[in-house]
Design an enzyme around this catalytic site. Structure first.
Site, PDB file in Angstrom:
ATOM      1  N   LYS A  89       0.848  -1.203   0.000  1.00 23.90           N
ATOM      2  CA  LYS A  89       0.000   0.000   0.000  1.00 23.90           C
ATOM      3  C   LYS A  89       0.882   1.252   0.000  1.00 23.90           C
ATOM      4  CE  LYS A  89      -3.937   1.960   2.611  1.00 23.90           C
ATOM      5  NZ  LYS A  89      -4.759   1.810   3.833  1.00 23.90           N
ATOM      6  N   SER A 102      -9.783   2.211   2.998  1.00 21.97           N
ATOM      7  CA  SER A 102      -8.937   2.939   2.083  1.00 21.97           C
ATOM      8  C   SER A 102      -8.024   2.051   1.243  1.00 21.97           C
ATOM      9  CB  SER A 102      -8.078   3.935   2.868  1.00 21.97           C
ATOM     10  OG  SER A 102      -7.179   3.228   3.727  1.00 21.97           O
ATOM     11  N   SER A 136      -9.711  -0.365   7.085  1.00 25.42           N
ATOM     12  CA  SER A 136      -9.196  -0.285   5.717  1.00 25.42           C
ATOM     13  C   SER A 136      -8.505  -1.530   5.173  1.00 25.42           C
ATOM     14  CB  SER A 136      -8.229   0.883   5.592  1.00 25.42           C
ATOM     15  OG  SER A 136      -8.952   2.079   5.585  1.00 25.42           O
TER      16      SER A 136
HETATM   17  N1  GLN Z   1     -12.864   4.206   6.276  1.00 25.43           N
HETATM   18  C1  GLN Z   1     -12.308   4.632   7.517  1.00 25.43           C
HETATM   19  C2  GLN Z   1     -11.960   6.100   7.451  1.00 25.43           C
HETATM   20  O1  GLN Z   1     -12.284   6.692   6.488  1.00 25.43           O
HETATM   21  C3  GLN Z   1     -11.105   3.779   7.853  1.00 25.43           C
HETATM   22  C4  GLN Z   1      -9.888   4.207   7.180  1.00 25.43           C
HETATM   23  C5  GLN Z   1      -8.710   3.367   7.513  1.00 25.43           C
HETATM   24  O2  GLN Z   1      -8.822   2.319   8.144  1.00 25.43           O
HETATM   25  N2  GLN Z   1      -7.558   3.843   7.101  1.00 25.43           N
HETATM   26  O3  GLN Z   1     -11.386   6.657   8.330  1.00 25.43           O
END
Ligand code: GLN
Length: 496
Positions: free
Chosen positions: A69, A144, A168
Site C-alpha cells: 500500500k 482505504s 481499511s
Molecule cells: N474508512 C475509515 C476512514 O475513512 C477507515 C480508514 C482506515 O482504516 N484507514 O477513516
C-alpha cells in the site's frame, strides 16, 4: 507458490514476471497500482533464485512477490499516500515492514492505490482516480486499501500489505472476497507508515487464504525498537493456529455474536451468509452465544472525533517545506512561508482531507477539547471495557465485516456520513486495539457479490482469529465446493 518454488517447478523470476504480465494486462481496467516497479521486482526475484540455488533461502516466502500500500515508505520508490501533496516524494528509507519483506526475499511488484491519506471506504478519495472492484468494475473495492485488495482479488499479486485505522484492510477484504487482518495494536511496527491516526493505525496482511495471512503477519510482525508503541513480546503461533484451524474442528470454542452489529440497515444477503457461517461453526462444535456490547453504538461518533484530531496534527507536517509539492501563490511577489503553505495545502489536499483537518482542529481547540475530544476518549474507554467484559465470556466475537456488499462507484461520494457508516463493524477493534480478521463468507443472493465474516479476539490473542478464520474457510470451501475467490468475474473479457 512457495511450495512450487521449493520443489523447483517454478522460479521467482518466472512468478514475478507472470504477475507483472497480469498487471500489464488488467490494471488498465482495475487501477490497483499507483506505481509498478518491474526492474526492482525482477532484480529481487533473480537474487531470490540465486539464494535458492545456493540452498540459502531467506524465509518460507522467499521469492513470492508482494504488493505494498502506498502509505508505507519504500526507499527509492514513490510514496504518495494517494495525495497530490506527496507527488514526486521518494522516501530515503524503508518502513520496518518493507525492510522485513525485503530481507525475507519477497520481490515488491509496486505500490497500491488508496484513499488520500487512508481516509475513506471506497478508494474514490485517491487523488489519482479510483480502483475498480475485480468482481464488477463499476463497483468500489472498499477502502482505504482498495488497491491492495483489488490487486489480490484480480490475481495481480498473491499477497499485499495494507493498513487498518478503522477498517481499511477488513472492509476491502469483505467486498473483494479476500482475507484481511488487522493485528493487535503494536503487534506490527508502524515505523515508516505515514500516520493517519497513530493510536489507531495498524499494518496487516491482505491475502487470498487465512494461512497466507498468517505467514505474512509472522514475517512482518514482532518487536521494533523504532516504534515506541511496538509490543515487546512475541505475538506468534499464527501459522500453527491457521494450520490447526484448517481441520475445521471448533469443539470447545465459544463464539459471541455482537447484538449491536447486526439487524436493521444490514443487507439481507450479507446477514444470510453471516448466519450460515455461524451454523457451520456450530455444526463443527463451536458454541455460539449472543453478546451485547452496549457502547459500540457510539463507536463511529467517537472515532470521527479521535481520528480527525490525530490526523489534523499529523498532516501539519505537510508545510510545503519538507516534502513533495510546493505551490507559489499567484500575484504575490515574495510570498511569506504562511502564504506558500496555504497555497500548497489548498492545491495539495483533497476535500475529504480538508474536511477532517477542519473537524480535528475544531475538536482540539481550547474550549471544545473537553466537550469533544475528551468525551470521545471516555467513550473509547467504555468500548474497550465492553470488549473486556465480552471476552470474559467468549473466546472470539463475530459480526459481518461490512453492512453491505460493494456499492457502485459514485454512489456515496457526495454523502460523507453514508461513506462513514461502512465502518460501523470494524471501528470498535481499532478503538480498543484488539485484532480482527475478515474471511469471505460467500456471495450475497441479491447481487452475487462477496460478503465478509469478521472475527475479533482479545489483544495479543491474534492466533484465535487465525484458528477460527481457517476453520470457517475450510467449512465454507466444503459447502461451496471450492474457494470463493477462484476467479475475478469482472475481468472476464476485460482481460483480453
Ligand atoms: N474508512 C475509515 C476512514 O475513512 C477507515 C480508514 C482506515 O482504516 N484507514 O477513516
Amino acid at each position: 507458490m512457495a511450495a512450487a518454488l521449493a520443489d523447483g517447478s517454478t522460479t521467482s523470476v518466472e512468478l514475478t514476471q507472470a504477475h507483472l504480465d497480469r498487471i500489464a494486462e488488467v490494471d488498465g481496467a482495475v487501477h490497483a497500482f499507483l506505481h509498478v516497479d518491474p526492474e526492482g521486482a525482477l532484480a529481487a526475484a533473480a537474487r531470490s533464485d540465486e539464494r535458492r540455488a545456493e540452498g540459502a533461502t531467506a524465509s518460507a516466502l522467499d521469492g513470492v512477490p508482494i504488493a505494498v500500500k502506498d502509505v508505507l515508505a519504500t526507499e527509492g520508490l514513490p510514496t504518495t499516500c494517494g495525495s497530490r501533496i506527496l507527488e514526486g516524494w521518494i522516501p530515503p528509507y524503508d518502513a520496518t515492514v518493507v525492510a522485513r519483506i525485503k530481507a525475507a526475499g519477497l520481490p515488491i511488484l509496486g505500490k497500491t492505490n488508496m484513499d488520500e491519506f487512508a481516509m475513506g471506504s471506497s478508494t474514490e478519495h485517491s487523488a489519482y482516480g479510483p480502483t475498480h472492484n475485480p468482481w464488477d468494475l463499476d463497483r468500489i473495492p472498499g477502502g482505504s486499501g482498495g488497491g491492495s485488495a483489488a490487486a489480490v482479488a484480480a490475481f495481480e499479486a498473491p499477497l499485499a500489505l495494507g493498513t487498518d485505522t478503522g477498517g481499511s484492510i477488513r472492509q476491502p477484504g469483505a467486498v473483494t472476497g479476500t482475507v484481511g487482518v488487522k493485528p493487535t495494536y503494536g503487534a506490527v511496527s508502524r515505523y515508516g507508515l505515514v500516520a493517519l491516526a497513530n493510536s489507531l493505525d495498524q499494518v496487516g496482511p491482505v491475502t487470498r487464504t487465512v494461512l497466507d495471512a498468517a505467514l505474512l503477519q509472522e514475517l512482518v510482525g514482532g518487536h521494533d525498537p523504532r516504534d515506541s508503541t511496538s509490543v515487546d513480546q512475541p505475538v506468534g503461533g499464527l501459522v500453527e493456529a491457521a494450520r490447526r484451524g484448517a481441520d475445521g474442528d471448533m469443539s470447545g470454542v465459544r463464539v459471541g455474536v455482537i447484538t449491536e452489529l447486526a439487524g436493521d440497515g444490514w443487507q439481507p444477503g450479507v446477514m444470510a451468509r453471516f448466519r450460515e457461517s455461524l451454523d457451520l461453526l456450530v455444526d463443527a462444535g463451536a458454541e455460539v452465544v449472543e453478546v451485547s456490547c452496549p457502547h459500540f453504538v457510539h463507536a463511529l461518533a467517537a472515532y470521527y472525533l479521535i481520528l480527525p484530531a490525530e490526523a489534523s496534527s499529523n498532516l501539519a507536517k505537510f508545510d510545503a517545506m519538507r516534502y513533495g509539492l510546493r505551490v507559489l501563490p499567484e500575484g504575490i511577489d515574495s510570498p511569506s512561508a504562511e502564504e506558500v503553505m496555504r497555497a500548497t495545502r489548498d492545491a495539495g489536499f483533497g476535500d475529504e482531507v480538508k474536511r477532517r483537518i477542519i473537524l480535528g482542529t475544531y475538536a482540539l481547540s481550547s474550549g471544545y477539547y473537553d466537550a469533544y475530544y475528551g468525551q470521545a476518549g471516555k467513550v473509547r474507554t467504555l468500548i474497550a471495557r465492553d470488549f473486556d467484559a465480552a471476552f470474559e465470556d467468549v473466546d472470539v466475537l463475530a459480526s459481518p465485516t461490512a453492512p453491505t456488499t460493494a456499492f457502485r462507484l459514485g454512489e456515496k461520494l457526495d454523502d460523507p456520513l453514508a461513506m462513514y457508516l461502512n465502518d460501523l463493524a470494524t471501528i470498535p477493534a481499532n478503538l480498543a486495539g484488539v485484532p480482527g480478521i475478515s474471511v469471505p463468507s460467500g456471495l450475497a443472493d441479491e447481487d452475487q457479490l462477496p460478503a465478509g465474516f469478521q472475527i475479533l479476539a482479545p489483544a495479543l490473542a491474534d492466533e484465535r482469529c487465525y484458528r477460527v478464520g481457517a476453520a470457517l474457510e475450510t467449512l465454507l470451501e466444503k459447502k461451496w465446493g471450492g474457494p470463493i475467490l477462484d476467479r475475478a468475474p469482472g475481468l472476464e473479457g476485460a482481460a483480453r
